[in-house]
Design a protein around this motif. Structure first.
Motif: not given
Length: 219
Positions: A63-68, A110-115, A153-154, A173-182
């Motif tokens: 379900y985390a994958y589905d929501l992501s 919950r969400f993670r932001v990758y830089g 923020a990981v 390439n200069r970006r952040t990506v927000t993702e569902v983490s759980g």
């Protein structure tokens, strides 16, 4: 016989040296040699397999994958930055407001932001810059009504995961990506295992029949 003893002695010396080297390397298995039996309980990954199996069997991981996937399909998950900067421009702020509006629908998630950074400059400085960008996004989302306990923020990938393979100043390439983490572990809905209800909440609400007596009140 003396020759055999000599070879055995040499082998013992080599084995002892190898053991001492392993002990000095910090390996938790070898460093526990000579301590009380059972003293080595956790080297950092204990329980990961059980946790993963539990998440698979309960449906949480799927379900985390589905929501992501829904999040990525329904809003822009990426914002970009000027060269050498972690400042959010007007376009980035607009995108993050849309992200915040989407995230507010799901207080159980919950969400993670990758830089990330481009390839110009040293890897260490680019990792630091990517992390600054991730924190800039987390802080903006928090200022728009998202609890910081649900945002992470990981450590950034720096220049190691480019969208465009280039040694130059590549904005994409200069970006952040927000993702569902759980899911939030302590939330009562999650504790009851109602993952599908969370993911498809508005679909269920949209299918509720409207009362003929009062059109505004669902049956």
């Amino acid at each position: 016989m003396a020759k055999c003893t000599s070879h055995t002695h040499a082998a013992l010396i080599v084995s002892s040296a190898a053991l001492l080297s392993a002990c000095s390397s910090g390996d938790p298995v070898y460093s526990s040699f000579g301590t009380e039996a059972g003293s080595l309980l956790n080297s950092g990954t204990f329980g990961n397999a059980t946790m993963n199996n539990t998440q698979i069997m309960s449906g949480e991981k799927q379900y985390a994958y589905d929501l992501s996937a829904r999040f990525a399909n329904e809003v822009l998950t990426t914002v970009n930055f000027a060269f050498g900067s972690a400042q959010l421009d007007a376009g980035a702020r607009d995108t993050l407001r849309e992200q915040a509006a989407w995230i507010r629908q799901f207080p159980e998630v919950r969400f993670r932001v990758y830089g990330h950074a481009d390839a110009v400059g040293g890897n260490a400085s680019n990792k630091s810059l990517g992390l600054q960008r991730a924190y800039a996004v987390v802080n903006f989302l928090a200022a728009n009504g998202i609890g910081q306990s649900r945002l992470e923020a990981v450590s950034s990938f720096g220049e190691e995961q480019p969208l465009i393979v280039s040694e130059g100043r590549e904005r994409r390439n200069r970006r952040t990506v927000t993702e569902v983490s759980g899911f939030v572990g302590g939330h009562p809905t999650v504790m009851d295992g109602q993952y599908a209800q969370i993911v498809y909440r508005e679909y269920v609400a949209s299918g509720t029949a409207i009362s003929a007596v009062n059109p505004r009140v669902p049956n």
